[in-house]
Design a protein around this motif. Sequence first.
Motif, PDB file in Angstrom:
ATOM      1  N   LEU A 306       0.833  -1.207   0.000  1.00  0.00           N
ATOM      2  CA  LEU A 306       0.000   0.000   0.000  1.00  0.00           C
ATOM      3  C   LEU A 306       0.869   1.259   0.000  1.00  0.00           C
ATOM      4  CD1 LEU A 306      -2.974   1.063   0.255  1.00  0.00           C
ATOM      5  CD2 LEU A 306      -2.537   1.227   2.704  1.00  0.00           C
ATOM      6  N   ARG A 307       1.869   1.268   0.862  1.00  0.00           N
ATOM      7  CA  ARG A 307       2.762   2.434   0.960  1.00  0.00           C
ATOM      8  C   ARG A 307       3.504   2.653  -0.349  1.00  0.00           C
ATOM      9  NH1 ARG A 307       7.298   1.663   5.305  1.00  0.00           N
ATOM     10  NH2 ARG A 307       7.841   0.101   3.743  1.00  0.00           N
ATOM     11  N   HIS A 308       3.960   1.577  -0.968  1.00  0.00           N
ATOM     12  CA  HIS A 308       4.704   1.696  -2.221  1.00  0.00           C
ATOM     13  C   HIS A 308       3.826   2.253  -3.332  1.00  0.00           C
ATOM     14  CE1 HIS A 308       7.827   0.628  -5.151  1.00  0.00           C
ATOM     15  NE2 HIS A 308       6.847   0.205  -5.925  1.00  0.00           N
ATOM     16  N   LYS A 309       2.565   1.802  -3.393  1.00  0.00           N
ATOM     17  CA  LYS A 309       1.676   2.246  -4.465  1.00  0.00           C
ATOM     18  C   LYS A 309       1.236   3.702  -4.276  1.00  0.00           C
ATOM     19  CE  LYS A 309      -0.239  -1.998  -6.370  1.00  0.00           C
ATOM     20  NZ  LYS A 309       0.109  -1.603  -7.742  1.00  0.00           N
ATOM     21  N   VAL A 310       1.028   4.106  -3.034  1.00  0.00           N
ATOM     22  CA  VAL A 310       0.549   5.469  -2.795  1.00  0.00           C
ATOM     23  C   VAL A 310       1.680   6.481  -2.900  1.00  0.00           C
ATOM     24  CG1 VAL A 310      -0.518   7.042  -1.129  1.00  0.00           C
ATOM     25  CG2 VAL A 310      -1.365   4.700  -1.360  1.00  0.00           C
ATOM     26  N   PHE A 311       2.828   6.174  -2.294  1.00  0.00           N
ATOM     27  CA  PHE A 311       3.911   7.157  -2.196  1.00  0.00           C
ATOM     28  C   PHE A 311       5.076   6.869  -3.125  1.00  0.00           C
ATOM     29  CE2 PHE A 311       1.782   7.033   1.956  1.00  0.00           C
ATOM     30  CZ  PHE A 311       1.370   8.357   2.041  1.00  0.00           C
ATOM     31  N   LYS A 313       8.358   6.221  -4.307  1.00  0.00           N
ATOM     32  CA  LYS A 313       9.642   6.267  -3.619  1.00  0.00           C
ATOM     33  C   LYS A 313       9.653   7.268  -2.468  1.00  0.00           C
ATOM     34  CE  LYS A 313      12.248   4.822  -7.688  1.00  0.00           C
ATOM     35  NZ  LYS A 313      13.328   5.150  -8.653  1.00  0.00           N
ATOM     36  N   GLY A 314       8.559   8.022  -2.323  1.00  0.00           N
ATOM     37  CA  GLY A 314       8.490   8.998  -1.251  1.00  0.00           C
ATOM     38  C   GLY A 314       8.170   8.345   0.084  1.00  0.00           C
ATOM     39  N   ASN A 315       8.312   9.096   1.147  1.00  0.00           N
ATOM     40  CA  ASN A 315       8.053   8.585   2.484  1.00  0.00           C
ATOM     41  C   ASN A 315       6.622   8.899   2.897  1.00  0.00           C
ATOM     42  OD1 ASN A 315      10.706   7.625   2.893  1.00  0.00           O
ATOM     43  ND2 ASN A 315      11.389   9.697   3.403  1.00  0.00           N
ATOM     44  N   CYS A 316       6.038   7.984   3.666  1.00  0.00           N
ATOM     45  CA  CYS A 316       4.714   8.217   4.212  1.00  0.00           C
ATOM     46  C   CYS A 316       4.821   9.180   5.395  1.00  0.00           C
ATOM     47  CB  CYS A 316       4.109   6.891   4.677  1.00  0.00           C
ATOM     48  SG  CYS A 316       2.554   7.064   5.567  1.00  0.00           S
ATOM     49  N   PRO A 317       4.004  10.236   5.410  1.00  0.00           N
ATOM     50  CA  PRO A 317       4.026  11.149   6.560  1.00  0.00           C
ATOM     51  C   PRO A 317       3.774  10.388   7.859  1.00  0.00           C
ATOM     52  CG  PRO A 317       2.741  12.091   4.772  1.00  0.00           C
ATOM     53  CD  PRO A 317       3.055  10.683   4.374  1.00  0.00           C
ATOM     54  N   ARG A 318       4.465  10.781   8.905  1.00  0.00           N
ATOM     55  CA  ARG A 318       4.390  10.054  10.180  1.00  0.00           C
ATOM     56  C   ARG A 318       2.959   9.947  10.698  1.00  0.00           C
ATOM     57  NH1 ARG A 318       8.402  12.094  14.717  1.00  0.00           N
ATOM     58  NH2 ARG A 318       9.824  11.449  13.047  1.00  0.00           N
ATOM     59  N   GLU A 319       2.175  11.032  10.550  1.00  0.00           N
ATOM     60  CA  GLU A 319       0.823  11.031  11.118  1.00  0.00           C
ATOM     61  C   GLU A 319      -0.128  10.097  10.375  1.00  0.00           C
ATOM     62  OE1 GLU A 319       1.092  14.553   8.237  1.00  0.00           O
ATOM     63  OE2 GLU A 319       2.344  13.536   9.741  1.00  0.00           O
ATOM     64  N   LEU A 320       0.272   9.629   9.173  1.00  0.00           N
ATOM     65  CA  LEU A 320      -0.586   8.733   8.387  1.00  0.00           C
ATOM     66  C   LEU A 320      -0.196   7.263   8.531  1.00  0.00           C
ATOM     67  CD1 LEU A 320      -0.978  10.730   5.022  1.00  0.00           C
ATOM     68  CD2 LEU A 320      -2.511  10.685   6.998  1.00  0.00           C
ATOM     69  N   LEU A 345      -6.831   6.262  -2.190  1.00  0.00           N
ATOM     70  CA  LEU A 345      -6.083   7.120  -1.269  1.00  0.00           C
ATOM     71  C   LEU A 345      -5.289   8.191  -2.002  1.00  0.00           C
ATOM     72  CD1 LEU A 345      -4.759   4.479   1.293  1.00  0.00           C
ATOM     73  CD2 LEU A 345      -6.468   6.244   1.721  1.00  0.00           C
ATOM     74  N   SER A 346      -4.885   7.874  -3.214  1.00  0.00           N
ATOM     75  CA  SER A 346      -4.069   8.819  -3.968  1.00  0.00           C
ATOM     76  C   SER A 346      -4.883   9.960  -4.550  1.00  0.00           C
ATOM     77  CB  SER A 346      -3.330   8.085  -5.096  1.00  0.00           C
ATOM     78  OG  SER A 346      -2.479   7.111  -4.558  1.00  0.00           O
ATOM     79  N   THR A 347      -6.214   9.875  -4.432  1.00  0.00           N
ATOM     80  CA  THR A 347      -7.056  10.941  -4.978  1.00  0.00           C
ATOM     81  C   THR A 347      -7.553  11.883  -3.886  1.00  0.00           C
ATOM     82  OG1 THR A 347      -9.136   9.725  -4.766  1.00  0.00           O
ATOM     83  CG2 THR A 347      -7.840   9.356  -6.762  1.00  0.00           C
ATOM     84  N   VAL A 348      -7.337  11.527  -2.625  1.00  0.00           N
ATOM     85  CA  VAL A 348      -7.822  12.383  -1.533  1.00  0.00           C
ATOM     86  C   VAL A 348      -6.637  13.127  -0.924  1.00  0.00           C
ATOM     87  CG1 VAL A 348      -9.697  10.784  -1.050  1.00  0.00           C
ATOM     88  CG2 VAL A 348      -7.577  10.623   0.273  1.00  0.00           C
ATOM     89  N   SER A 349      -6.942  14.149  -0.171  1.00  0.00           N
ATOM     90  CA  SER A 349      -5.879  14.915   0.470  1.00  0.00           C
ATOM     91  C   SER A 349      -5.168  14.048   1.504  1.00  0.00           C
ATOM     92  CB  SER A 349      -6.468  16.158   1.154  1.00  0.00           C
ATOM     93  OG  SER A 349      -7.444  15.777   2.099  1.00  0.00           O
TER      94      SER A 349
END
Length: 846
Positions: A306-311, A313-320, A345-349
């Motif tokens: 899930l993290r790889h598909k949404v972000f 190579k970027g990092n997931c924000p800590r609060e998420l 998830l990639s379409t919402v803020s």
Amino acid sequence: MAYAALISLAQTIHKILNNDQYTVSDHEKQQITCIHEHVIFLQTFLEDFPEKAKNLEGRIRDVTNEAEDTIEYFMSEQITPHIGYQFHPMEKVREQIESTVGEVMRIKINSFKIKDVGYRESPAASSSSRLVPTDKNDMVGFDDDLIAIKGRLCGGSSKLQVIPIFGMGGIGKTTLAKHAYDDPLIMEYFDIRAWVTVSQDYRVKEILSGLLVSVEVFNTRRSSERNESVAEKVYKSLKGQRYLIVLDDMWSANFWDDVKMIFPDDDNCSRIILTTRLSDVAAYADPCSPLHEMHFMDVDQSWNLLRHKVFKKGNCPRELKNIGKKIARSCRGLPLAIAVIAGLLSTVSQTKASWENIAENVSLAVTTDDEQFAKILFLSYNHLPHHLRPCFLYMGGFPENYEIHVSKLIKLWVAEGFLKTSGLKSLEEEAEEYLADLVKRSLFFVKRRKSNGKIKSCSVHDLVRDLCIRIAQQEKFLLHVMERSVGETILESIKNQRRVTINHSNFSFAASICGSSIRTVICFQSGVSYLGSLVNFRLLRVLNVVNSNTEALVLLPAQIFELFHLRYLAFDYHIMVPAAISNLQNLQTLIILTRKELRRYLSLPMEIWRMPQLRHLVSSYFSLLPNPQGANFPLQDLQTLSVAINLICTAKMLKMIPNLKKLGIIYFGDVYDQDFRLENLIYLRQLEELKLKTSSYFPFRPTLNPTFPEKLKKLTLSGWEFPWNNMKIVGSLPNLEVLKLRDSACDGSKWETSEGEFRRLKFLLIDDSDPQHWITESSHFPRLKCLVLRCCWRLSEIPEGIGEIPTLELIEVKASNKYVVESAKWIQEQQQSWGNDAFQVRCEHY
């Protein structure tokens, strides 16, 4: 489908108010203009208040459809009056829409009293920059499975082995098989690879034909026995070769009994992968072969995917992170569920509140059985922007595992009236963006890409397709008729639908639905359809007949040319196109795809120049386009003309099609001494794709003296024996991205390029057009990404400078001499020594 109905009605009204063809009284014009204003208001309401509109969508859809029926009947009565057809007065329709607008106004007023601060950050607010990208090489969570399958492919007994992969729908069986199939080591290990999708409703002959086509790509041996069956040809093509065959999506053990005799066992480590949901089918083909069962992902694997598909190579924000893990856990380890939710998830803020809202819904929706899993897909559908919903549901009209060509799909969307444009882009360009958006949301997946990287064909998972069919029928958007005999129940349901797709050739039910409001009939069938009764569909826009399997010349009934509103007409068998075609003044697309081996001409009448709405003229082999002669009305909207035979490119003709973007021409026969006026191609200032081919039937090659337009992005030359020295004309094109040289396109022993040429070229194919010496430097192809060399038997080597191009990603060599293969591998070694492990070389046996 309220939004799709509103967009379509807005287009219809615009047409009637801006066309001198229709006589509209002042009173009628006032009524229609008023309706148009209400339509724009309702359209804006759905865009701005998607949640508030849910309870009213059904009513808005029905009243909008009724208004469009009334207006289109009014339009057709202006052209071809019919006795007995009744439609509502314009005034009554206006009153119904006004009543609906009143209810909407009350909702809007209440929404402003209680301000909905967060609606613009709701999941329905699309932002294309945040959409999840698809990654063909993404194997997060499947690493161990891939290693195991590759080990079985390349190791173990030398006897022919079947490797069954089984598991539930959406768990990743096809993904695993595809990654193994495309692995560079596997590609080099096997002489022949072929992939066929079986599915539930398979036909053995079609599967074998597809398999033969795939196998013959690798095998230069051709059977000369005309009386041999397809099965015999496949067997002989595989005999003596180390082969890998993938049989994807098997549902029946009977299929294995039907095909097992075509796979020879030559004790040379050949392998067959089959994927299935059914363990008994998996075990049937080879009871001694261990089953590779796909298991659900654990929590860590699910979160990593899930993290790889949404972000990416970027990092997931800590609060998420914690809420993200909760969402991943709720997907119950099913990769398809994770992919779909990642697209959502990639379409919402990227805020905690937005993700918590998704998490609550997912927790309620997801279980491991197919019926309940549909709920997660329905959740994703509910979060689709309104403009994407009709395009998504349209996929329910195609058969299971159907590979849909994007070029055709886009033309269908345009004809249906799904697309809203600001005027800055063409409808086709808007459609491409819609498609890309759906792919990024993991609702569509890419089957094949073009040489320029654009999507060539796509498909949907069968669970996604099931959802499309279910929602489409509920929304009175599309009905998928499976039965070969249509009963009264089906007839009643058809009356309430706008679109019908059927899997057979039975059109007899059409005669009993006089005055139907159906806009679309798509037929997938095995015989020639009875089309005469379709005249009763006064408002038909789309008629698409495919899979006909007929070689006969078909005469269409005269009544077909009374379908005034027809926008899209497509057949895959040879038909006569009479002068009456010009009666279809709203026709945008005419597609006639005959089997190429039949080598038949599609003769177009002079009246084709009297069809101002035409956007696409497509035939699979030859179309004879008449000289416009006295015609003075240009086809301003024509974008595609393919394939035209022996086209004399007079200045007058090309000025009649000034906005053409795609052109294909083939020259053959006793015309070698003619001047084809190819220097006039310069008049096609919008042309982006051009194919120029001469046939082997030419006793002499004609002189090629084109002047190419500057916007040209893709050029294919075939058979011209164009001197290599004259390639500077092509090299100087400022926007050229794709160049394909086929079948002696160029002639001579040396090709030497110069500085400043091919400035934007990304893809170069040289196929049986090779010089003996190729002299070039990396700066001559500064942006080249892919070089494909096929049947290059004379070429002494790939120039060293090619390996120094910084953007190069792939060299592919097929059926070429050993010096070409050796130089490709030397370039790969150099690239790897520089740390460029991503660079690939694919060499298939020669």
